[in-house]
Write a protein that holds these residues in place. Sequence first.
Motif, mmCIF file in Angstrom:
data_model
loop_
_atom_site.group_PDB
_atom_site.id
_atom_site.type_symbol
_atom_site.label_atom_id
_atom_site.label_comp_id
_atom_site.label_asym_id
_atom_site.label_seq_id
_atom_site.Cartn_x
_atom_site.Cartn_y
_atom_site.Cartn_z
ATOM 1 N N UNK A 106 17.018 55.428 7.629
ATOM 2 C CA UNK A 106 18.054 55.093 6.642
ATOM 3 C C UNK A 106 17.537 55.173 5.207
ATOM 4 N N UNK A 107 18.428 55.615 4.324
ATOM 5 C CA UNK A 107 18.088 55.762 2.898
ATOM 6 C C UNK A 107 19.151 55.071 2.057
ATOM 7 N N UNK A 108 18.711 54.217 1.137
ATOM 8 C CA UNK A 108 19.624 53.599 0.181
ATOM 9 C C UNK A 108 19.225 54.044 -1.223
ATOM 10 N N UNK A 109 20.150 54.672 -1.920
ATOM 11 C CA UNK A 109 19.926 55.016 -3.336
ATOM 12 C C UNK A 109 20.851 54.104 -4.134
ATOM 13 N N UNK A 110 20.300 53.091 -4.766
ATOM 14 C CA UNK A 110 21.152 52.154 -5.493
ATOM 15 C C UNK A 110 21.827 52.858 -6.674
ATOM 16 N N UNK A 131 13.928 54.100 3.314
ATOM 17 C CA UNK A 131 13.637 54.563 1.947
ATOM 18 C C UNK A 131 14.605 53.849 1.018
ATOM 19 N N UNK A 132 14.070 53.068 0.103
ATOM 20 C CA UNK A 132 14.872 52.171 -0.743
ATOM 21 C C UNK A 132 14.603 52.532 -2.201
ATOM 22 N N UNK A 133 15.629 53.086 -2.861
ATOM 23 C CA UNK A 133 15.416 53.597 -4.220
ATOM 24 C C UNK A 133 16.340 52.937 -5.240
ATOM 25 N N UNK A 134 15.814 52.746 -6.441
ATOM 26 C CA UNK A 134 16.619 52.362 -7.599
ATOM 27 C C UNK A 134 16.594 53.551 -8.562
#
Lengths: 154, 163
Positions: A106-110, A131-134
């Motif tokens: 899973x990938x989160x692009x805030x 993968x956790x991105x801001x």
Amino acid sequence: MSVQKTKLLAISSSGGHWVQLQRLRPAFEGCDVTFATTRDSYRHEVEGFRFEVILDANRTQKLKALLMLFSLLKVLLKVRPDVVISTGAMPGYFTLRLAKLMRCRTIWVDSIANAEELSLSGQKAGRIADLWLTQWEHLARPEGPFFKGNVLGD
Amino acid sequence: MILVTVGTDLPFNRLVQTVDEWAAAFGRTDVLAQIGETEWTPKHIPFVRFIEPVDFNKRFSEAGVIIAHAGMGTILSALKFGKPLIVMPRRASLGEQRNEHQLATARYLEALGKITVALDETDLRRRLESLDQLEVKARVGPYASQRLTESIKHFIAGGNAAC
């Protein structure tokens, strides 16, 4: 021997979240992509790709939230993705949670709209996204979210 | 054509009313407003509640100036089409948004030199009155930064998250 393409589900709410998701398209090259969002009229913007409509809800709508969960589950069971990516908002977060139970990556692009602090969904996504991105460098932390650039192109 | 757009979720009376009054005072007949859930309806300029995506892109590409809430969809579209843009952030304290993220985003993007911000109605009126001096502050290409798309692509292909 044929190699199976990676099945990718790219999911977001309508409006700004969707516009940001579309700007990530080069990242999806080589994948078998399904786009999913809360508004059917966006279908025309992703011609040539699979497209699914999900139900929307916010934090105050309990019944709608339950129906939303069912619609997310339905899409996940239909697409059977290997990887799920979302730019928000709440339906995207819940999709990541369900996808995690199905052992997807899973990938989160805030959203870049969260310049001062991560959204509530974005904060909670940190616990489940692989993968956790801001999109703001000043919001990045050593343990995540990471900063790898933004949808503006900077 | 001046396109006013305030998004879809909650009312944004202040923006719509300020533009409407300005258009009346200065005899502008080239304004179209997308007002969403805004309760107050314009007296002088034509308005629609929603514009479907395909039509929206057409309107957007034809517009000379965009006046909008600080929604990222609108901001990204204006930057992509290279349109002069004024944004006025919706305020949660006035019931226009669920939190103050539009104010924060507008300030950060203004600091990066990407957009022109009107913080309130007075500021917006002032900027409307000198509209001919409004410039395109920045442009963006069709996609996110290569660094971002490559990082995601690398991860999708099985790579490590942190590198």
